[in-house]
Design an enzyme around this catalytic site. Structure first.
Site, PDB file in Angstrom:
ATOM      1  CE  LYS A 111      -4.354  -1.700   1.750  1.00  0.00           C
ATOM      2  NZ  LYS A 111      -5.452  -1.570   2.689  1.00  0.00           N
ATOM      3  CE  LYS A 194      -6.451  -8.066  -1.334  1.00  0.00           C
ATOM      4  NZ  LYS A 194      -6.147  -7.552  -0.011  1.00  0.00           N
ATOM      5  CE  LYS A 197     -13.643  -2.599   1.213  1.00  0.00           C
ATOM      6  NZ  LYS A 197     -12.726  -2.853   2.335  1.00  0.00           N
TER       7      LYS A 197
END
Ligand code: TYM
Length: 332
Positions: A111, A194, A197
């Site tokens: 991230k 994956k 969102k």
């Protein structure tokens, strides 16, 4: 006593991965455990958020919990920031967590991207807040998707370190519950990534707010290969996108992957996708409808969240009093 704690971030909309990897399992577990289901809004702040959208998404996630079948009269549903114990305990834990433990967290590395020095401290400290979420309620079980496994191991390490340092059995070591066939649902555009969102392509995921047309379009456009479906799981495992779609089918239908495959062995993707689409619409549209209905009455949702927060706060306050006494913080 067995107690479940779990949560979802109100960043963007919930998707099929959140549903099959976690939410659906919560619905089944509410009959066996005392459950606390949190909308982890403080976690959402670890990445930049638009304030009005965040507020909207907090209600939307609460609505999704209820629409999926979590009963707010039997379980606690609330948003994290409404119970101050989460942040307080996170600070105390952060003073007991070596930075080396956090350096190992793969999700931070993903991230934070290339500019690690510019990533927020909160993003780095995120797993400590997650440990606090769980341990504030002395939860024994945590139902999550596979991607949270490493964070849960850290929560266990933090609980153990705290207990050892103060020589008291304060916190249980929470057990992850990674259940069902779809513990890691992959992107519809790339079977090696994956479903998430944060993927910029909305075609990569099915959102719980998608209507039947959107679901159909996304499944039709889902990446596949030209071969018909194989008969064995070994063959299927070599084809990431096909494997993902069969996994989704199995999870939605609540059957094993082998059974899902046996039903469709030899089928072309256009035939299999048509079946998958009917199944997805049949299973998801009642949830979407209920969610929309709940979102039409935000005052009622807020009442449910307030009630949940009040009850959560009673448990949290007891843990915080105990922790403060153990640590030596004065409670005048
Ligand atoms: P979050 O918001 O990313 O995801 C919520 C839940 O959905 C699961 N999940 C998936 N499962 C299968 N396939 C996928 N593609 C997929 N994507 C997400 C996640 O594993 C999770 O169970 N850190 C957590 C939120 C959190 C939490 C907690 C969870 C904060 N504190 C305490 C449990 C206990 C997170 O970001 O989940």
């Amino acid at each position: 006593m067995n107690r479940i704690f779990s949560g979802m971030q109100p960043t963007r909309l919930l998707h099929l991965g959140n549903y099959l990897g976690a939410l659906r399992n919560w619905v089944a577990l509410q009959d066996q455990y005392e459950c606390i289901f949190c909308v982890v809004d403080l976690h959402a702040l670890t990445l930049p958020q638009d304030a009005p959208t965040l507020t909207k998404n907090i209600r939307a996630v609460a609505a999704a919990y209820i629409a999926a079948g979590i009963d707010p009269d039997r379980n606690l549903i609330y948003n994290q920031s409404a119970v101050s114990g989460h942040s307080e305990l996170a600070w105390i834990f952060s003073c007991h967590t070596p930075m080396g433990w956090l350096n190992r967290m793969t999700q931070f590395k993903e991230k934070a991207g290339k500019q690690k020095d510019m990533a927020a401290l909160g993003l780095y400290a995120y797993p400590v807040l997650m440990a606090a979420d769980i341990l504030l309620y002395k939860a024994t079980h945590v139902p999550v998707g596979e991607d949270q496994k490493q964070h849960l191991e850290l929560a266990r390490d933090i609980a153990g370190a705290f207990n050892r340092f103060y020589e008291k059995d304060v916190f249980p070591l929470p057990e992850p519950q990674i259940l069902g066939e779809a513990t890691r649902v992959m992107s519809l555009r790339d079977g090696t990534k994956k479903m998430s969102k944060s993927d910029e392509s909305d075609y990569s995921r099915i959102n719980l707010t998608d209507d039947a047309d959107a679901i159909a379009l996304k499944i039709r456009k889902a990446k596949t290969d030209p071969e018909p479906l194989p008969a064995t799981l070994e063959e299927l495992a070599k084809r990431a996108e096909a494997d993902n779609l069969v996994t989704i089918y199995a999870a939605l239908e609540n059957i094993s992957k082998q059974d899902a495959l046996s039903r469709h062995a030899g089928a072309t993707f256009s035939a299999f996708k048509a079946d998958l689409c009917d199944l997805a619409v049949a299973k998801l549209s009642p949830i979407t409808d209920k969610m929309n209905q709940l979102l039409g009455d935000p005052a009622e949702l807020d009442r449910i969240l307030r009630k949940g927060a009040d009850k959560a706060n009673e448990i949290a306050a007891r843990t915080m009093a105990e922790v403060k006494d153990i640590v030596g913080l004065l409670r005048p």
